[in-house]
Design an enzyme around this catalytic site. Structure first.
Site, mmCIF file in Angstrom:
data_model
loop_
_atom_site.group_PDB
_atom_site.id
_atom_site.type_symbol
_atom_site.label_atom_id
_atom_site.label_comp_id
_atom_site.label_asym_id
_atom_site.label_seq_id
_atom_site.Cartn_x
_atom_site.Cartn_y
_atom_site.Cartn_z
ATOM 1 N N GLY A 164 1.046 -0.946 -0.166
ATOM 2 C CA GLY A 164 -0.211 0.032 0.009
ATOM 3 C C GLY A 164 0.733 1.336 0.440
ATOM 4 N N ASP A 165 0.620 2.056 -0.219
ATOM 5 C CA ASP A 165 0.958 3.704 0.067
ATOM 6 C C ASP A 165 2.033 4.110 -1.188
ATOM 7 O OD1 ASP A 165 -0.158 4.034 2.212
ATOM 8 O OD2 ASP A 165 0.908 2.774 3.278
ATOM 9 N N GLY A 190 -5.052 6.003 3.057
ATOM 10 C CA GLY A 190 -5.123 7.928 2.183
ATOM 11 C C GLY A 190 -4.411 7.440 1.152
ATOM 12 N N HIS A 191 -5.010 7.968 0.038
ATOM 13 C CA HIS A 191 -4.441 8.203 -1.272
ATOM 14 C C HIS A 191 -3.818 9.618 -1.807
ATOM 15 C CE1 HIS A 191 -6.354 4.855 -3.168
ATOM 16 N NE2 HIS A 191 -5.740 3.911 -2.063
ATOM 17 N N THR A 192 -3.082 10.405 -1.767
ATOM 18 C CA THR A 192 -3.229 11.465 -1.784
ATOM 19 C C THR A 192 -2.822 11.928 -3.262
ATOM 20 O OG1 THR A 192 -0.971 11.143 0.088
ATOM 21 C CG2 THR A 192 -0.794 13.302 -0.850
ATOM 22 N N ARG A 250 1.012 7.574 10.979
ATOM 23 C CA ARG A 250 2.563 7.057 11.818
ATOM 24 C C ARG A 250 3.704 6.782 11.113
ATOM 25 N NH1 ARG A 250 -0.633 0.930 12.687
ATOM 26 N NH2 ARG A 250 -1.314 1.450 10.762
HETATM 27 P P1 GDP Z 1 -1.163 5.279 -2.475
HETATM 28 O O1 GDP Z 1 -2.528 4.981 -1.401
HETATM 29 O O2 GDP Z 1 -1.700 4.398 -2.839
HETATM 30 O O3 GDP Z 1 -2.318 6.418 -2.974
HETATM 31 O O4 GDP Z 1 -0.325 6.460 -1.583
HETATM 32 P P2 GDP Z 1 -0.008 7.274 -0.993
HETATM 33 O O5 GDP Z 1 -0.664 9.102 -0.942
HETATM 34 O O6 GDP Z 1 -0.091 6.821 0.173
HETATM 35 O O7 GDP Z 1 1.067 7.983 -0.541
HETATM 36 C C1 GDP Z 1 2.338 8.297 -2.152
HETATM 37 C C2 GDP Z 1 2.741 9.881 -0.809
HETATM 38 O O8 GDP Z 1 3.430 9.762 -2.000
HETATM 39 C C3 GDP Z 1 2.119 11.013 -1.665
HETATM 40 O O9 GDP Z 1 2.513 11.968 -0.178
HETATM 41 C C4 GDP Z 1 2.006 11.618 -2.946
HETATM 42 O O10 GDP Z 1 1.731 13.034 -3.214
HETATM 43 C C5 GDP Z 1 3.677 11.123 -2.824
HETATM 44 N N1 GDP Z 1 4.201 10.871 -4.020
HETATM 45 C C6 GDP Z 1 3.833 10.435 -5.221
HETATM 46 N N2 GDP Z 1 4.249 10.372 -6.534
HETATM 47 C C7 GDP Z 1 5.896 10.519 -5.778
HETATM 48 C C8 GDP Z 1 6.778 11.074 -6.808
HETATM 49 O O11 GDP Z 1 6.426 11.087 -8.062
HETATM 50 N N3 GDP Z 1 7.661 12.092 -6.190
HETATM 51 C C9 GDP Z 1 7.426 12.112 -4.854
HETATM 52 N N4 GDP Z 1 8.982 13.116 -4.072
HETATM 53 N N5 GDP Z 1 6.416 11.523 -4.398
HETATM 54 C C10 GDP Z 1 5.216 10.970 -4.281
#
Ligand code: GDP
Length: 425
Positions: free
Chosen positions: A12-13, A40-42, A304
């Site tokens: 995940g993440d 959470g999807h950011t 966390r």
């Molecule tokens: P999800 O749950 O799979 O959507 O992933 P999350 O949102 O929990 O974690 C992904 C994190 O990495 C988020 O804070 C994104 O903004 C950040 N992110 C995604 N792609 C990139 C990238 O290519 N580079 C950087 N530095 N951050 C990224």
């Protein structure tokens, strides 16, 4: 028409939200098909930075219909607060762009209590739950002891159904955990405070999707978490309580006849894992702290610190196979730019033997990672938008992963923003 699922390959993440946000441009409908508000999807785009928990990540695109399918854990309280947050940032939510399946089961107030009470009882043997009530919710769903969202349209029947469930659940709350019982007044308040708010969005999404399919619309299926958290194929019991695999998308979305034309498996350029359970490639100490800081690896829901490690080829290959991924999106490559040498977990050693196969969950704790190092590139790659412009060391690293896991890497992200992406032809 072309249907696509975007799924996580690891724990995940991985950055699924940003990939859905990017790819929705080509799709008419986005459906969340499993899970709840526990991850959470950011998403970062021109409207700001959002941590979505239940809302599909296509919510920011005009003209895209977003659906919460029957497979999700529909938490009216969480959903309502998320809807308000998104709306306060200028995203308009209407029954036209957000539809909630009438067949989705409601996460009831006691599910969160039970999650917390059980983790407390387990003490140092806890699963590391996010305490959002997901495990109690899914176990009740499979016992048929939940309420369907569509029951909100039948208030008399709903009251009597809820009262029966409350009577049953109060037995567990009071007799097993010594907790306080629920009253109908509490449940009626919950209905008026949250359920009534989301009611205008509830409809027969199954018939909507069947019509969309007939009209040749393109549908994107959005998963939560990753292969290794899948209830059946993950690192049991440190999994989530639903199926995170693409194969479940047709069932959990409300379109069981859907065919998936492509499956985008999202892989992070290194590994992270939240919570308990075996994590073979885990790094510790200063090395781990540096990577955690560079990647800002702290849970979107809980804050966390995430456990971190090098990319794990054994786990990733297994994840790709389980998802039947047709292409990979490799995210966060930019985070590794500070490293002189980039570690990769190429194999495991189990009982003195080298292995490429992902072990049975009970054996995982005995597996040792075998680490190889790749040349670092030591420069800022966040502004690069084409494969040829990437430093050779970065291309070698990506090409190695691609070959080792047996799936083409089509997308490489080099920053969190929507356009920080390299798309390979
Ligand atoms: P999800 O749950 O799979 O959507 O992933 P999350 O949102 O929990 O974690 C992904 C994190 O990495 C988020 O804070 C994104 O903004 C950040 N992110 C995604 N792609 C990139 C990238 O290519 N580079 C950087 N530095 N951050 C990224």
């Amino acid at each position: 028409m072309s249907n696509c699922a975007i799924v996580g390959i690891n724990w995940g993440d991985e950055g699924k939200g940003r990939m859905v946000d990017l790819l929705t441009e080509k799709y008419d409908v986005v459906v969340r098909f499993q899970g709840g508000g526990n991850a959470g999807h950011t998403v970062i785009n021109e409207l700001g930075k959002f941590a979505l928990h239940l809302l599909p990540s296509g919510i920011f695109r005009k003209g895209v219909v977003n659906i919460l399918g029957n497979g999700v854990a529909l938490d009216p309280e969480n959903l309502w607060s998320e809807m308000q947050e998104v709306e306060s940032n200028g995203v308009s939510l209407t029954p036209e762009n957000l539809k909630i399946s009438d067949r989705a089961s409601l996460l009831l107030p006691w599910h969160r209590d039970l999650d917390e009470l059980e983790e407390l009882r387990l003490a140092d043997k806890k699963y590391g739950s996010t305490k959002q009530g997901i495990a109690p919710f899914y176990s009740d769903k499979y016992q048929k002891k939940t309420i369907l969202a569509g029951e909100l349209f039948y208030p008399e029947e709903l009251k009597s159904h809820l009262s029966d469930l409350m009577e049953w659940k109060n037995l567990t709350l009071t007799k097993v955990y010594g907790a306080k019982p629920y009253t109908m007044e509490m449940l009626e308040n919950w209905i008026s405070d949250y359920c009534e708010k989301i009611k205008p969005y509830i409809c027969d999404t199954g018939s909507f999707l069947r019509k969309a399919q007939k009209e040749d619309k393109s549908i994107l299926f959005e998963a939560q978490l990753g292969s290794l958290r899948d209830l059946d194929y993950g690192i049991h019991p440190y999994t989530t309580s639903s199926n995170t695999t693409a194969a479940y998308a047709p069932i959990g979305s409300g379109l069981p006849s859907a065919r998936l034309d492509s499956i985008v498996g999202v892989v992070k350029a290194y590994s992270t894992c939240v919570g308990e359970g075996p994590f073979v490639c885990e790094m510790f100490g200063e090395e781990a702290e540096k990577l955690r800081k560079a990647g800002f690896e702290y849970g979107a829901k809980t804050g966390r610190p995430r456990r971190v490690g090098p990319v794990d080829i054994v786990a990733t290959r297994y994840g790709v196979e389980v998802q039947a991924a047709t292409e990979i999106a490799l995210t966060k490559l930019d985070v590794l730019s500070y490293m002189d040498k980039i570690p990769v977990c190429t194999h495991y050693t189990l009982n003195g033997e080298r292995t490429d196969s992902f072990p049975f969950p009970s054996a995982l704790k005995n597996a040792e990672p075998e680490i190889e190092y790749f040349e670092g590139w030591k420069c800022d790659i966040s502004g690069i938008r084409s494969w040829d412009d990437l430093p050779k060391a970065a291309r070698d690293y990506v090409s190695y992963i691609e070959k080792a896991v047996g799936c083409p890497i089509k997308y490489i992200s080099v920053g969190p923003e929507r356009d920080s992406i390299i798309i390979r032809k």
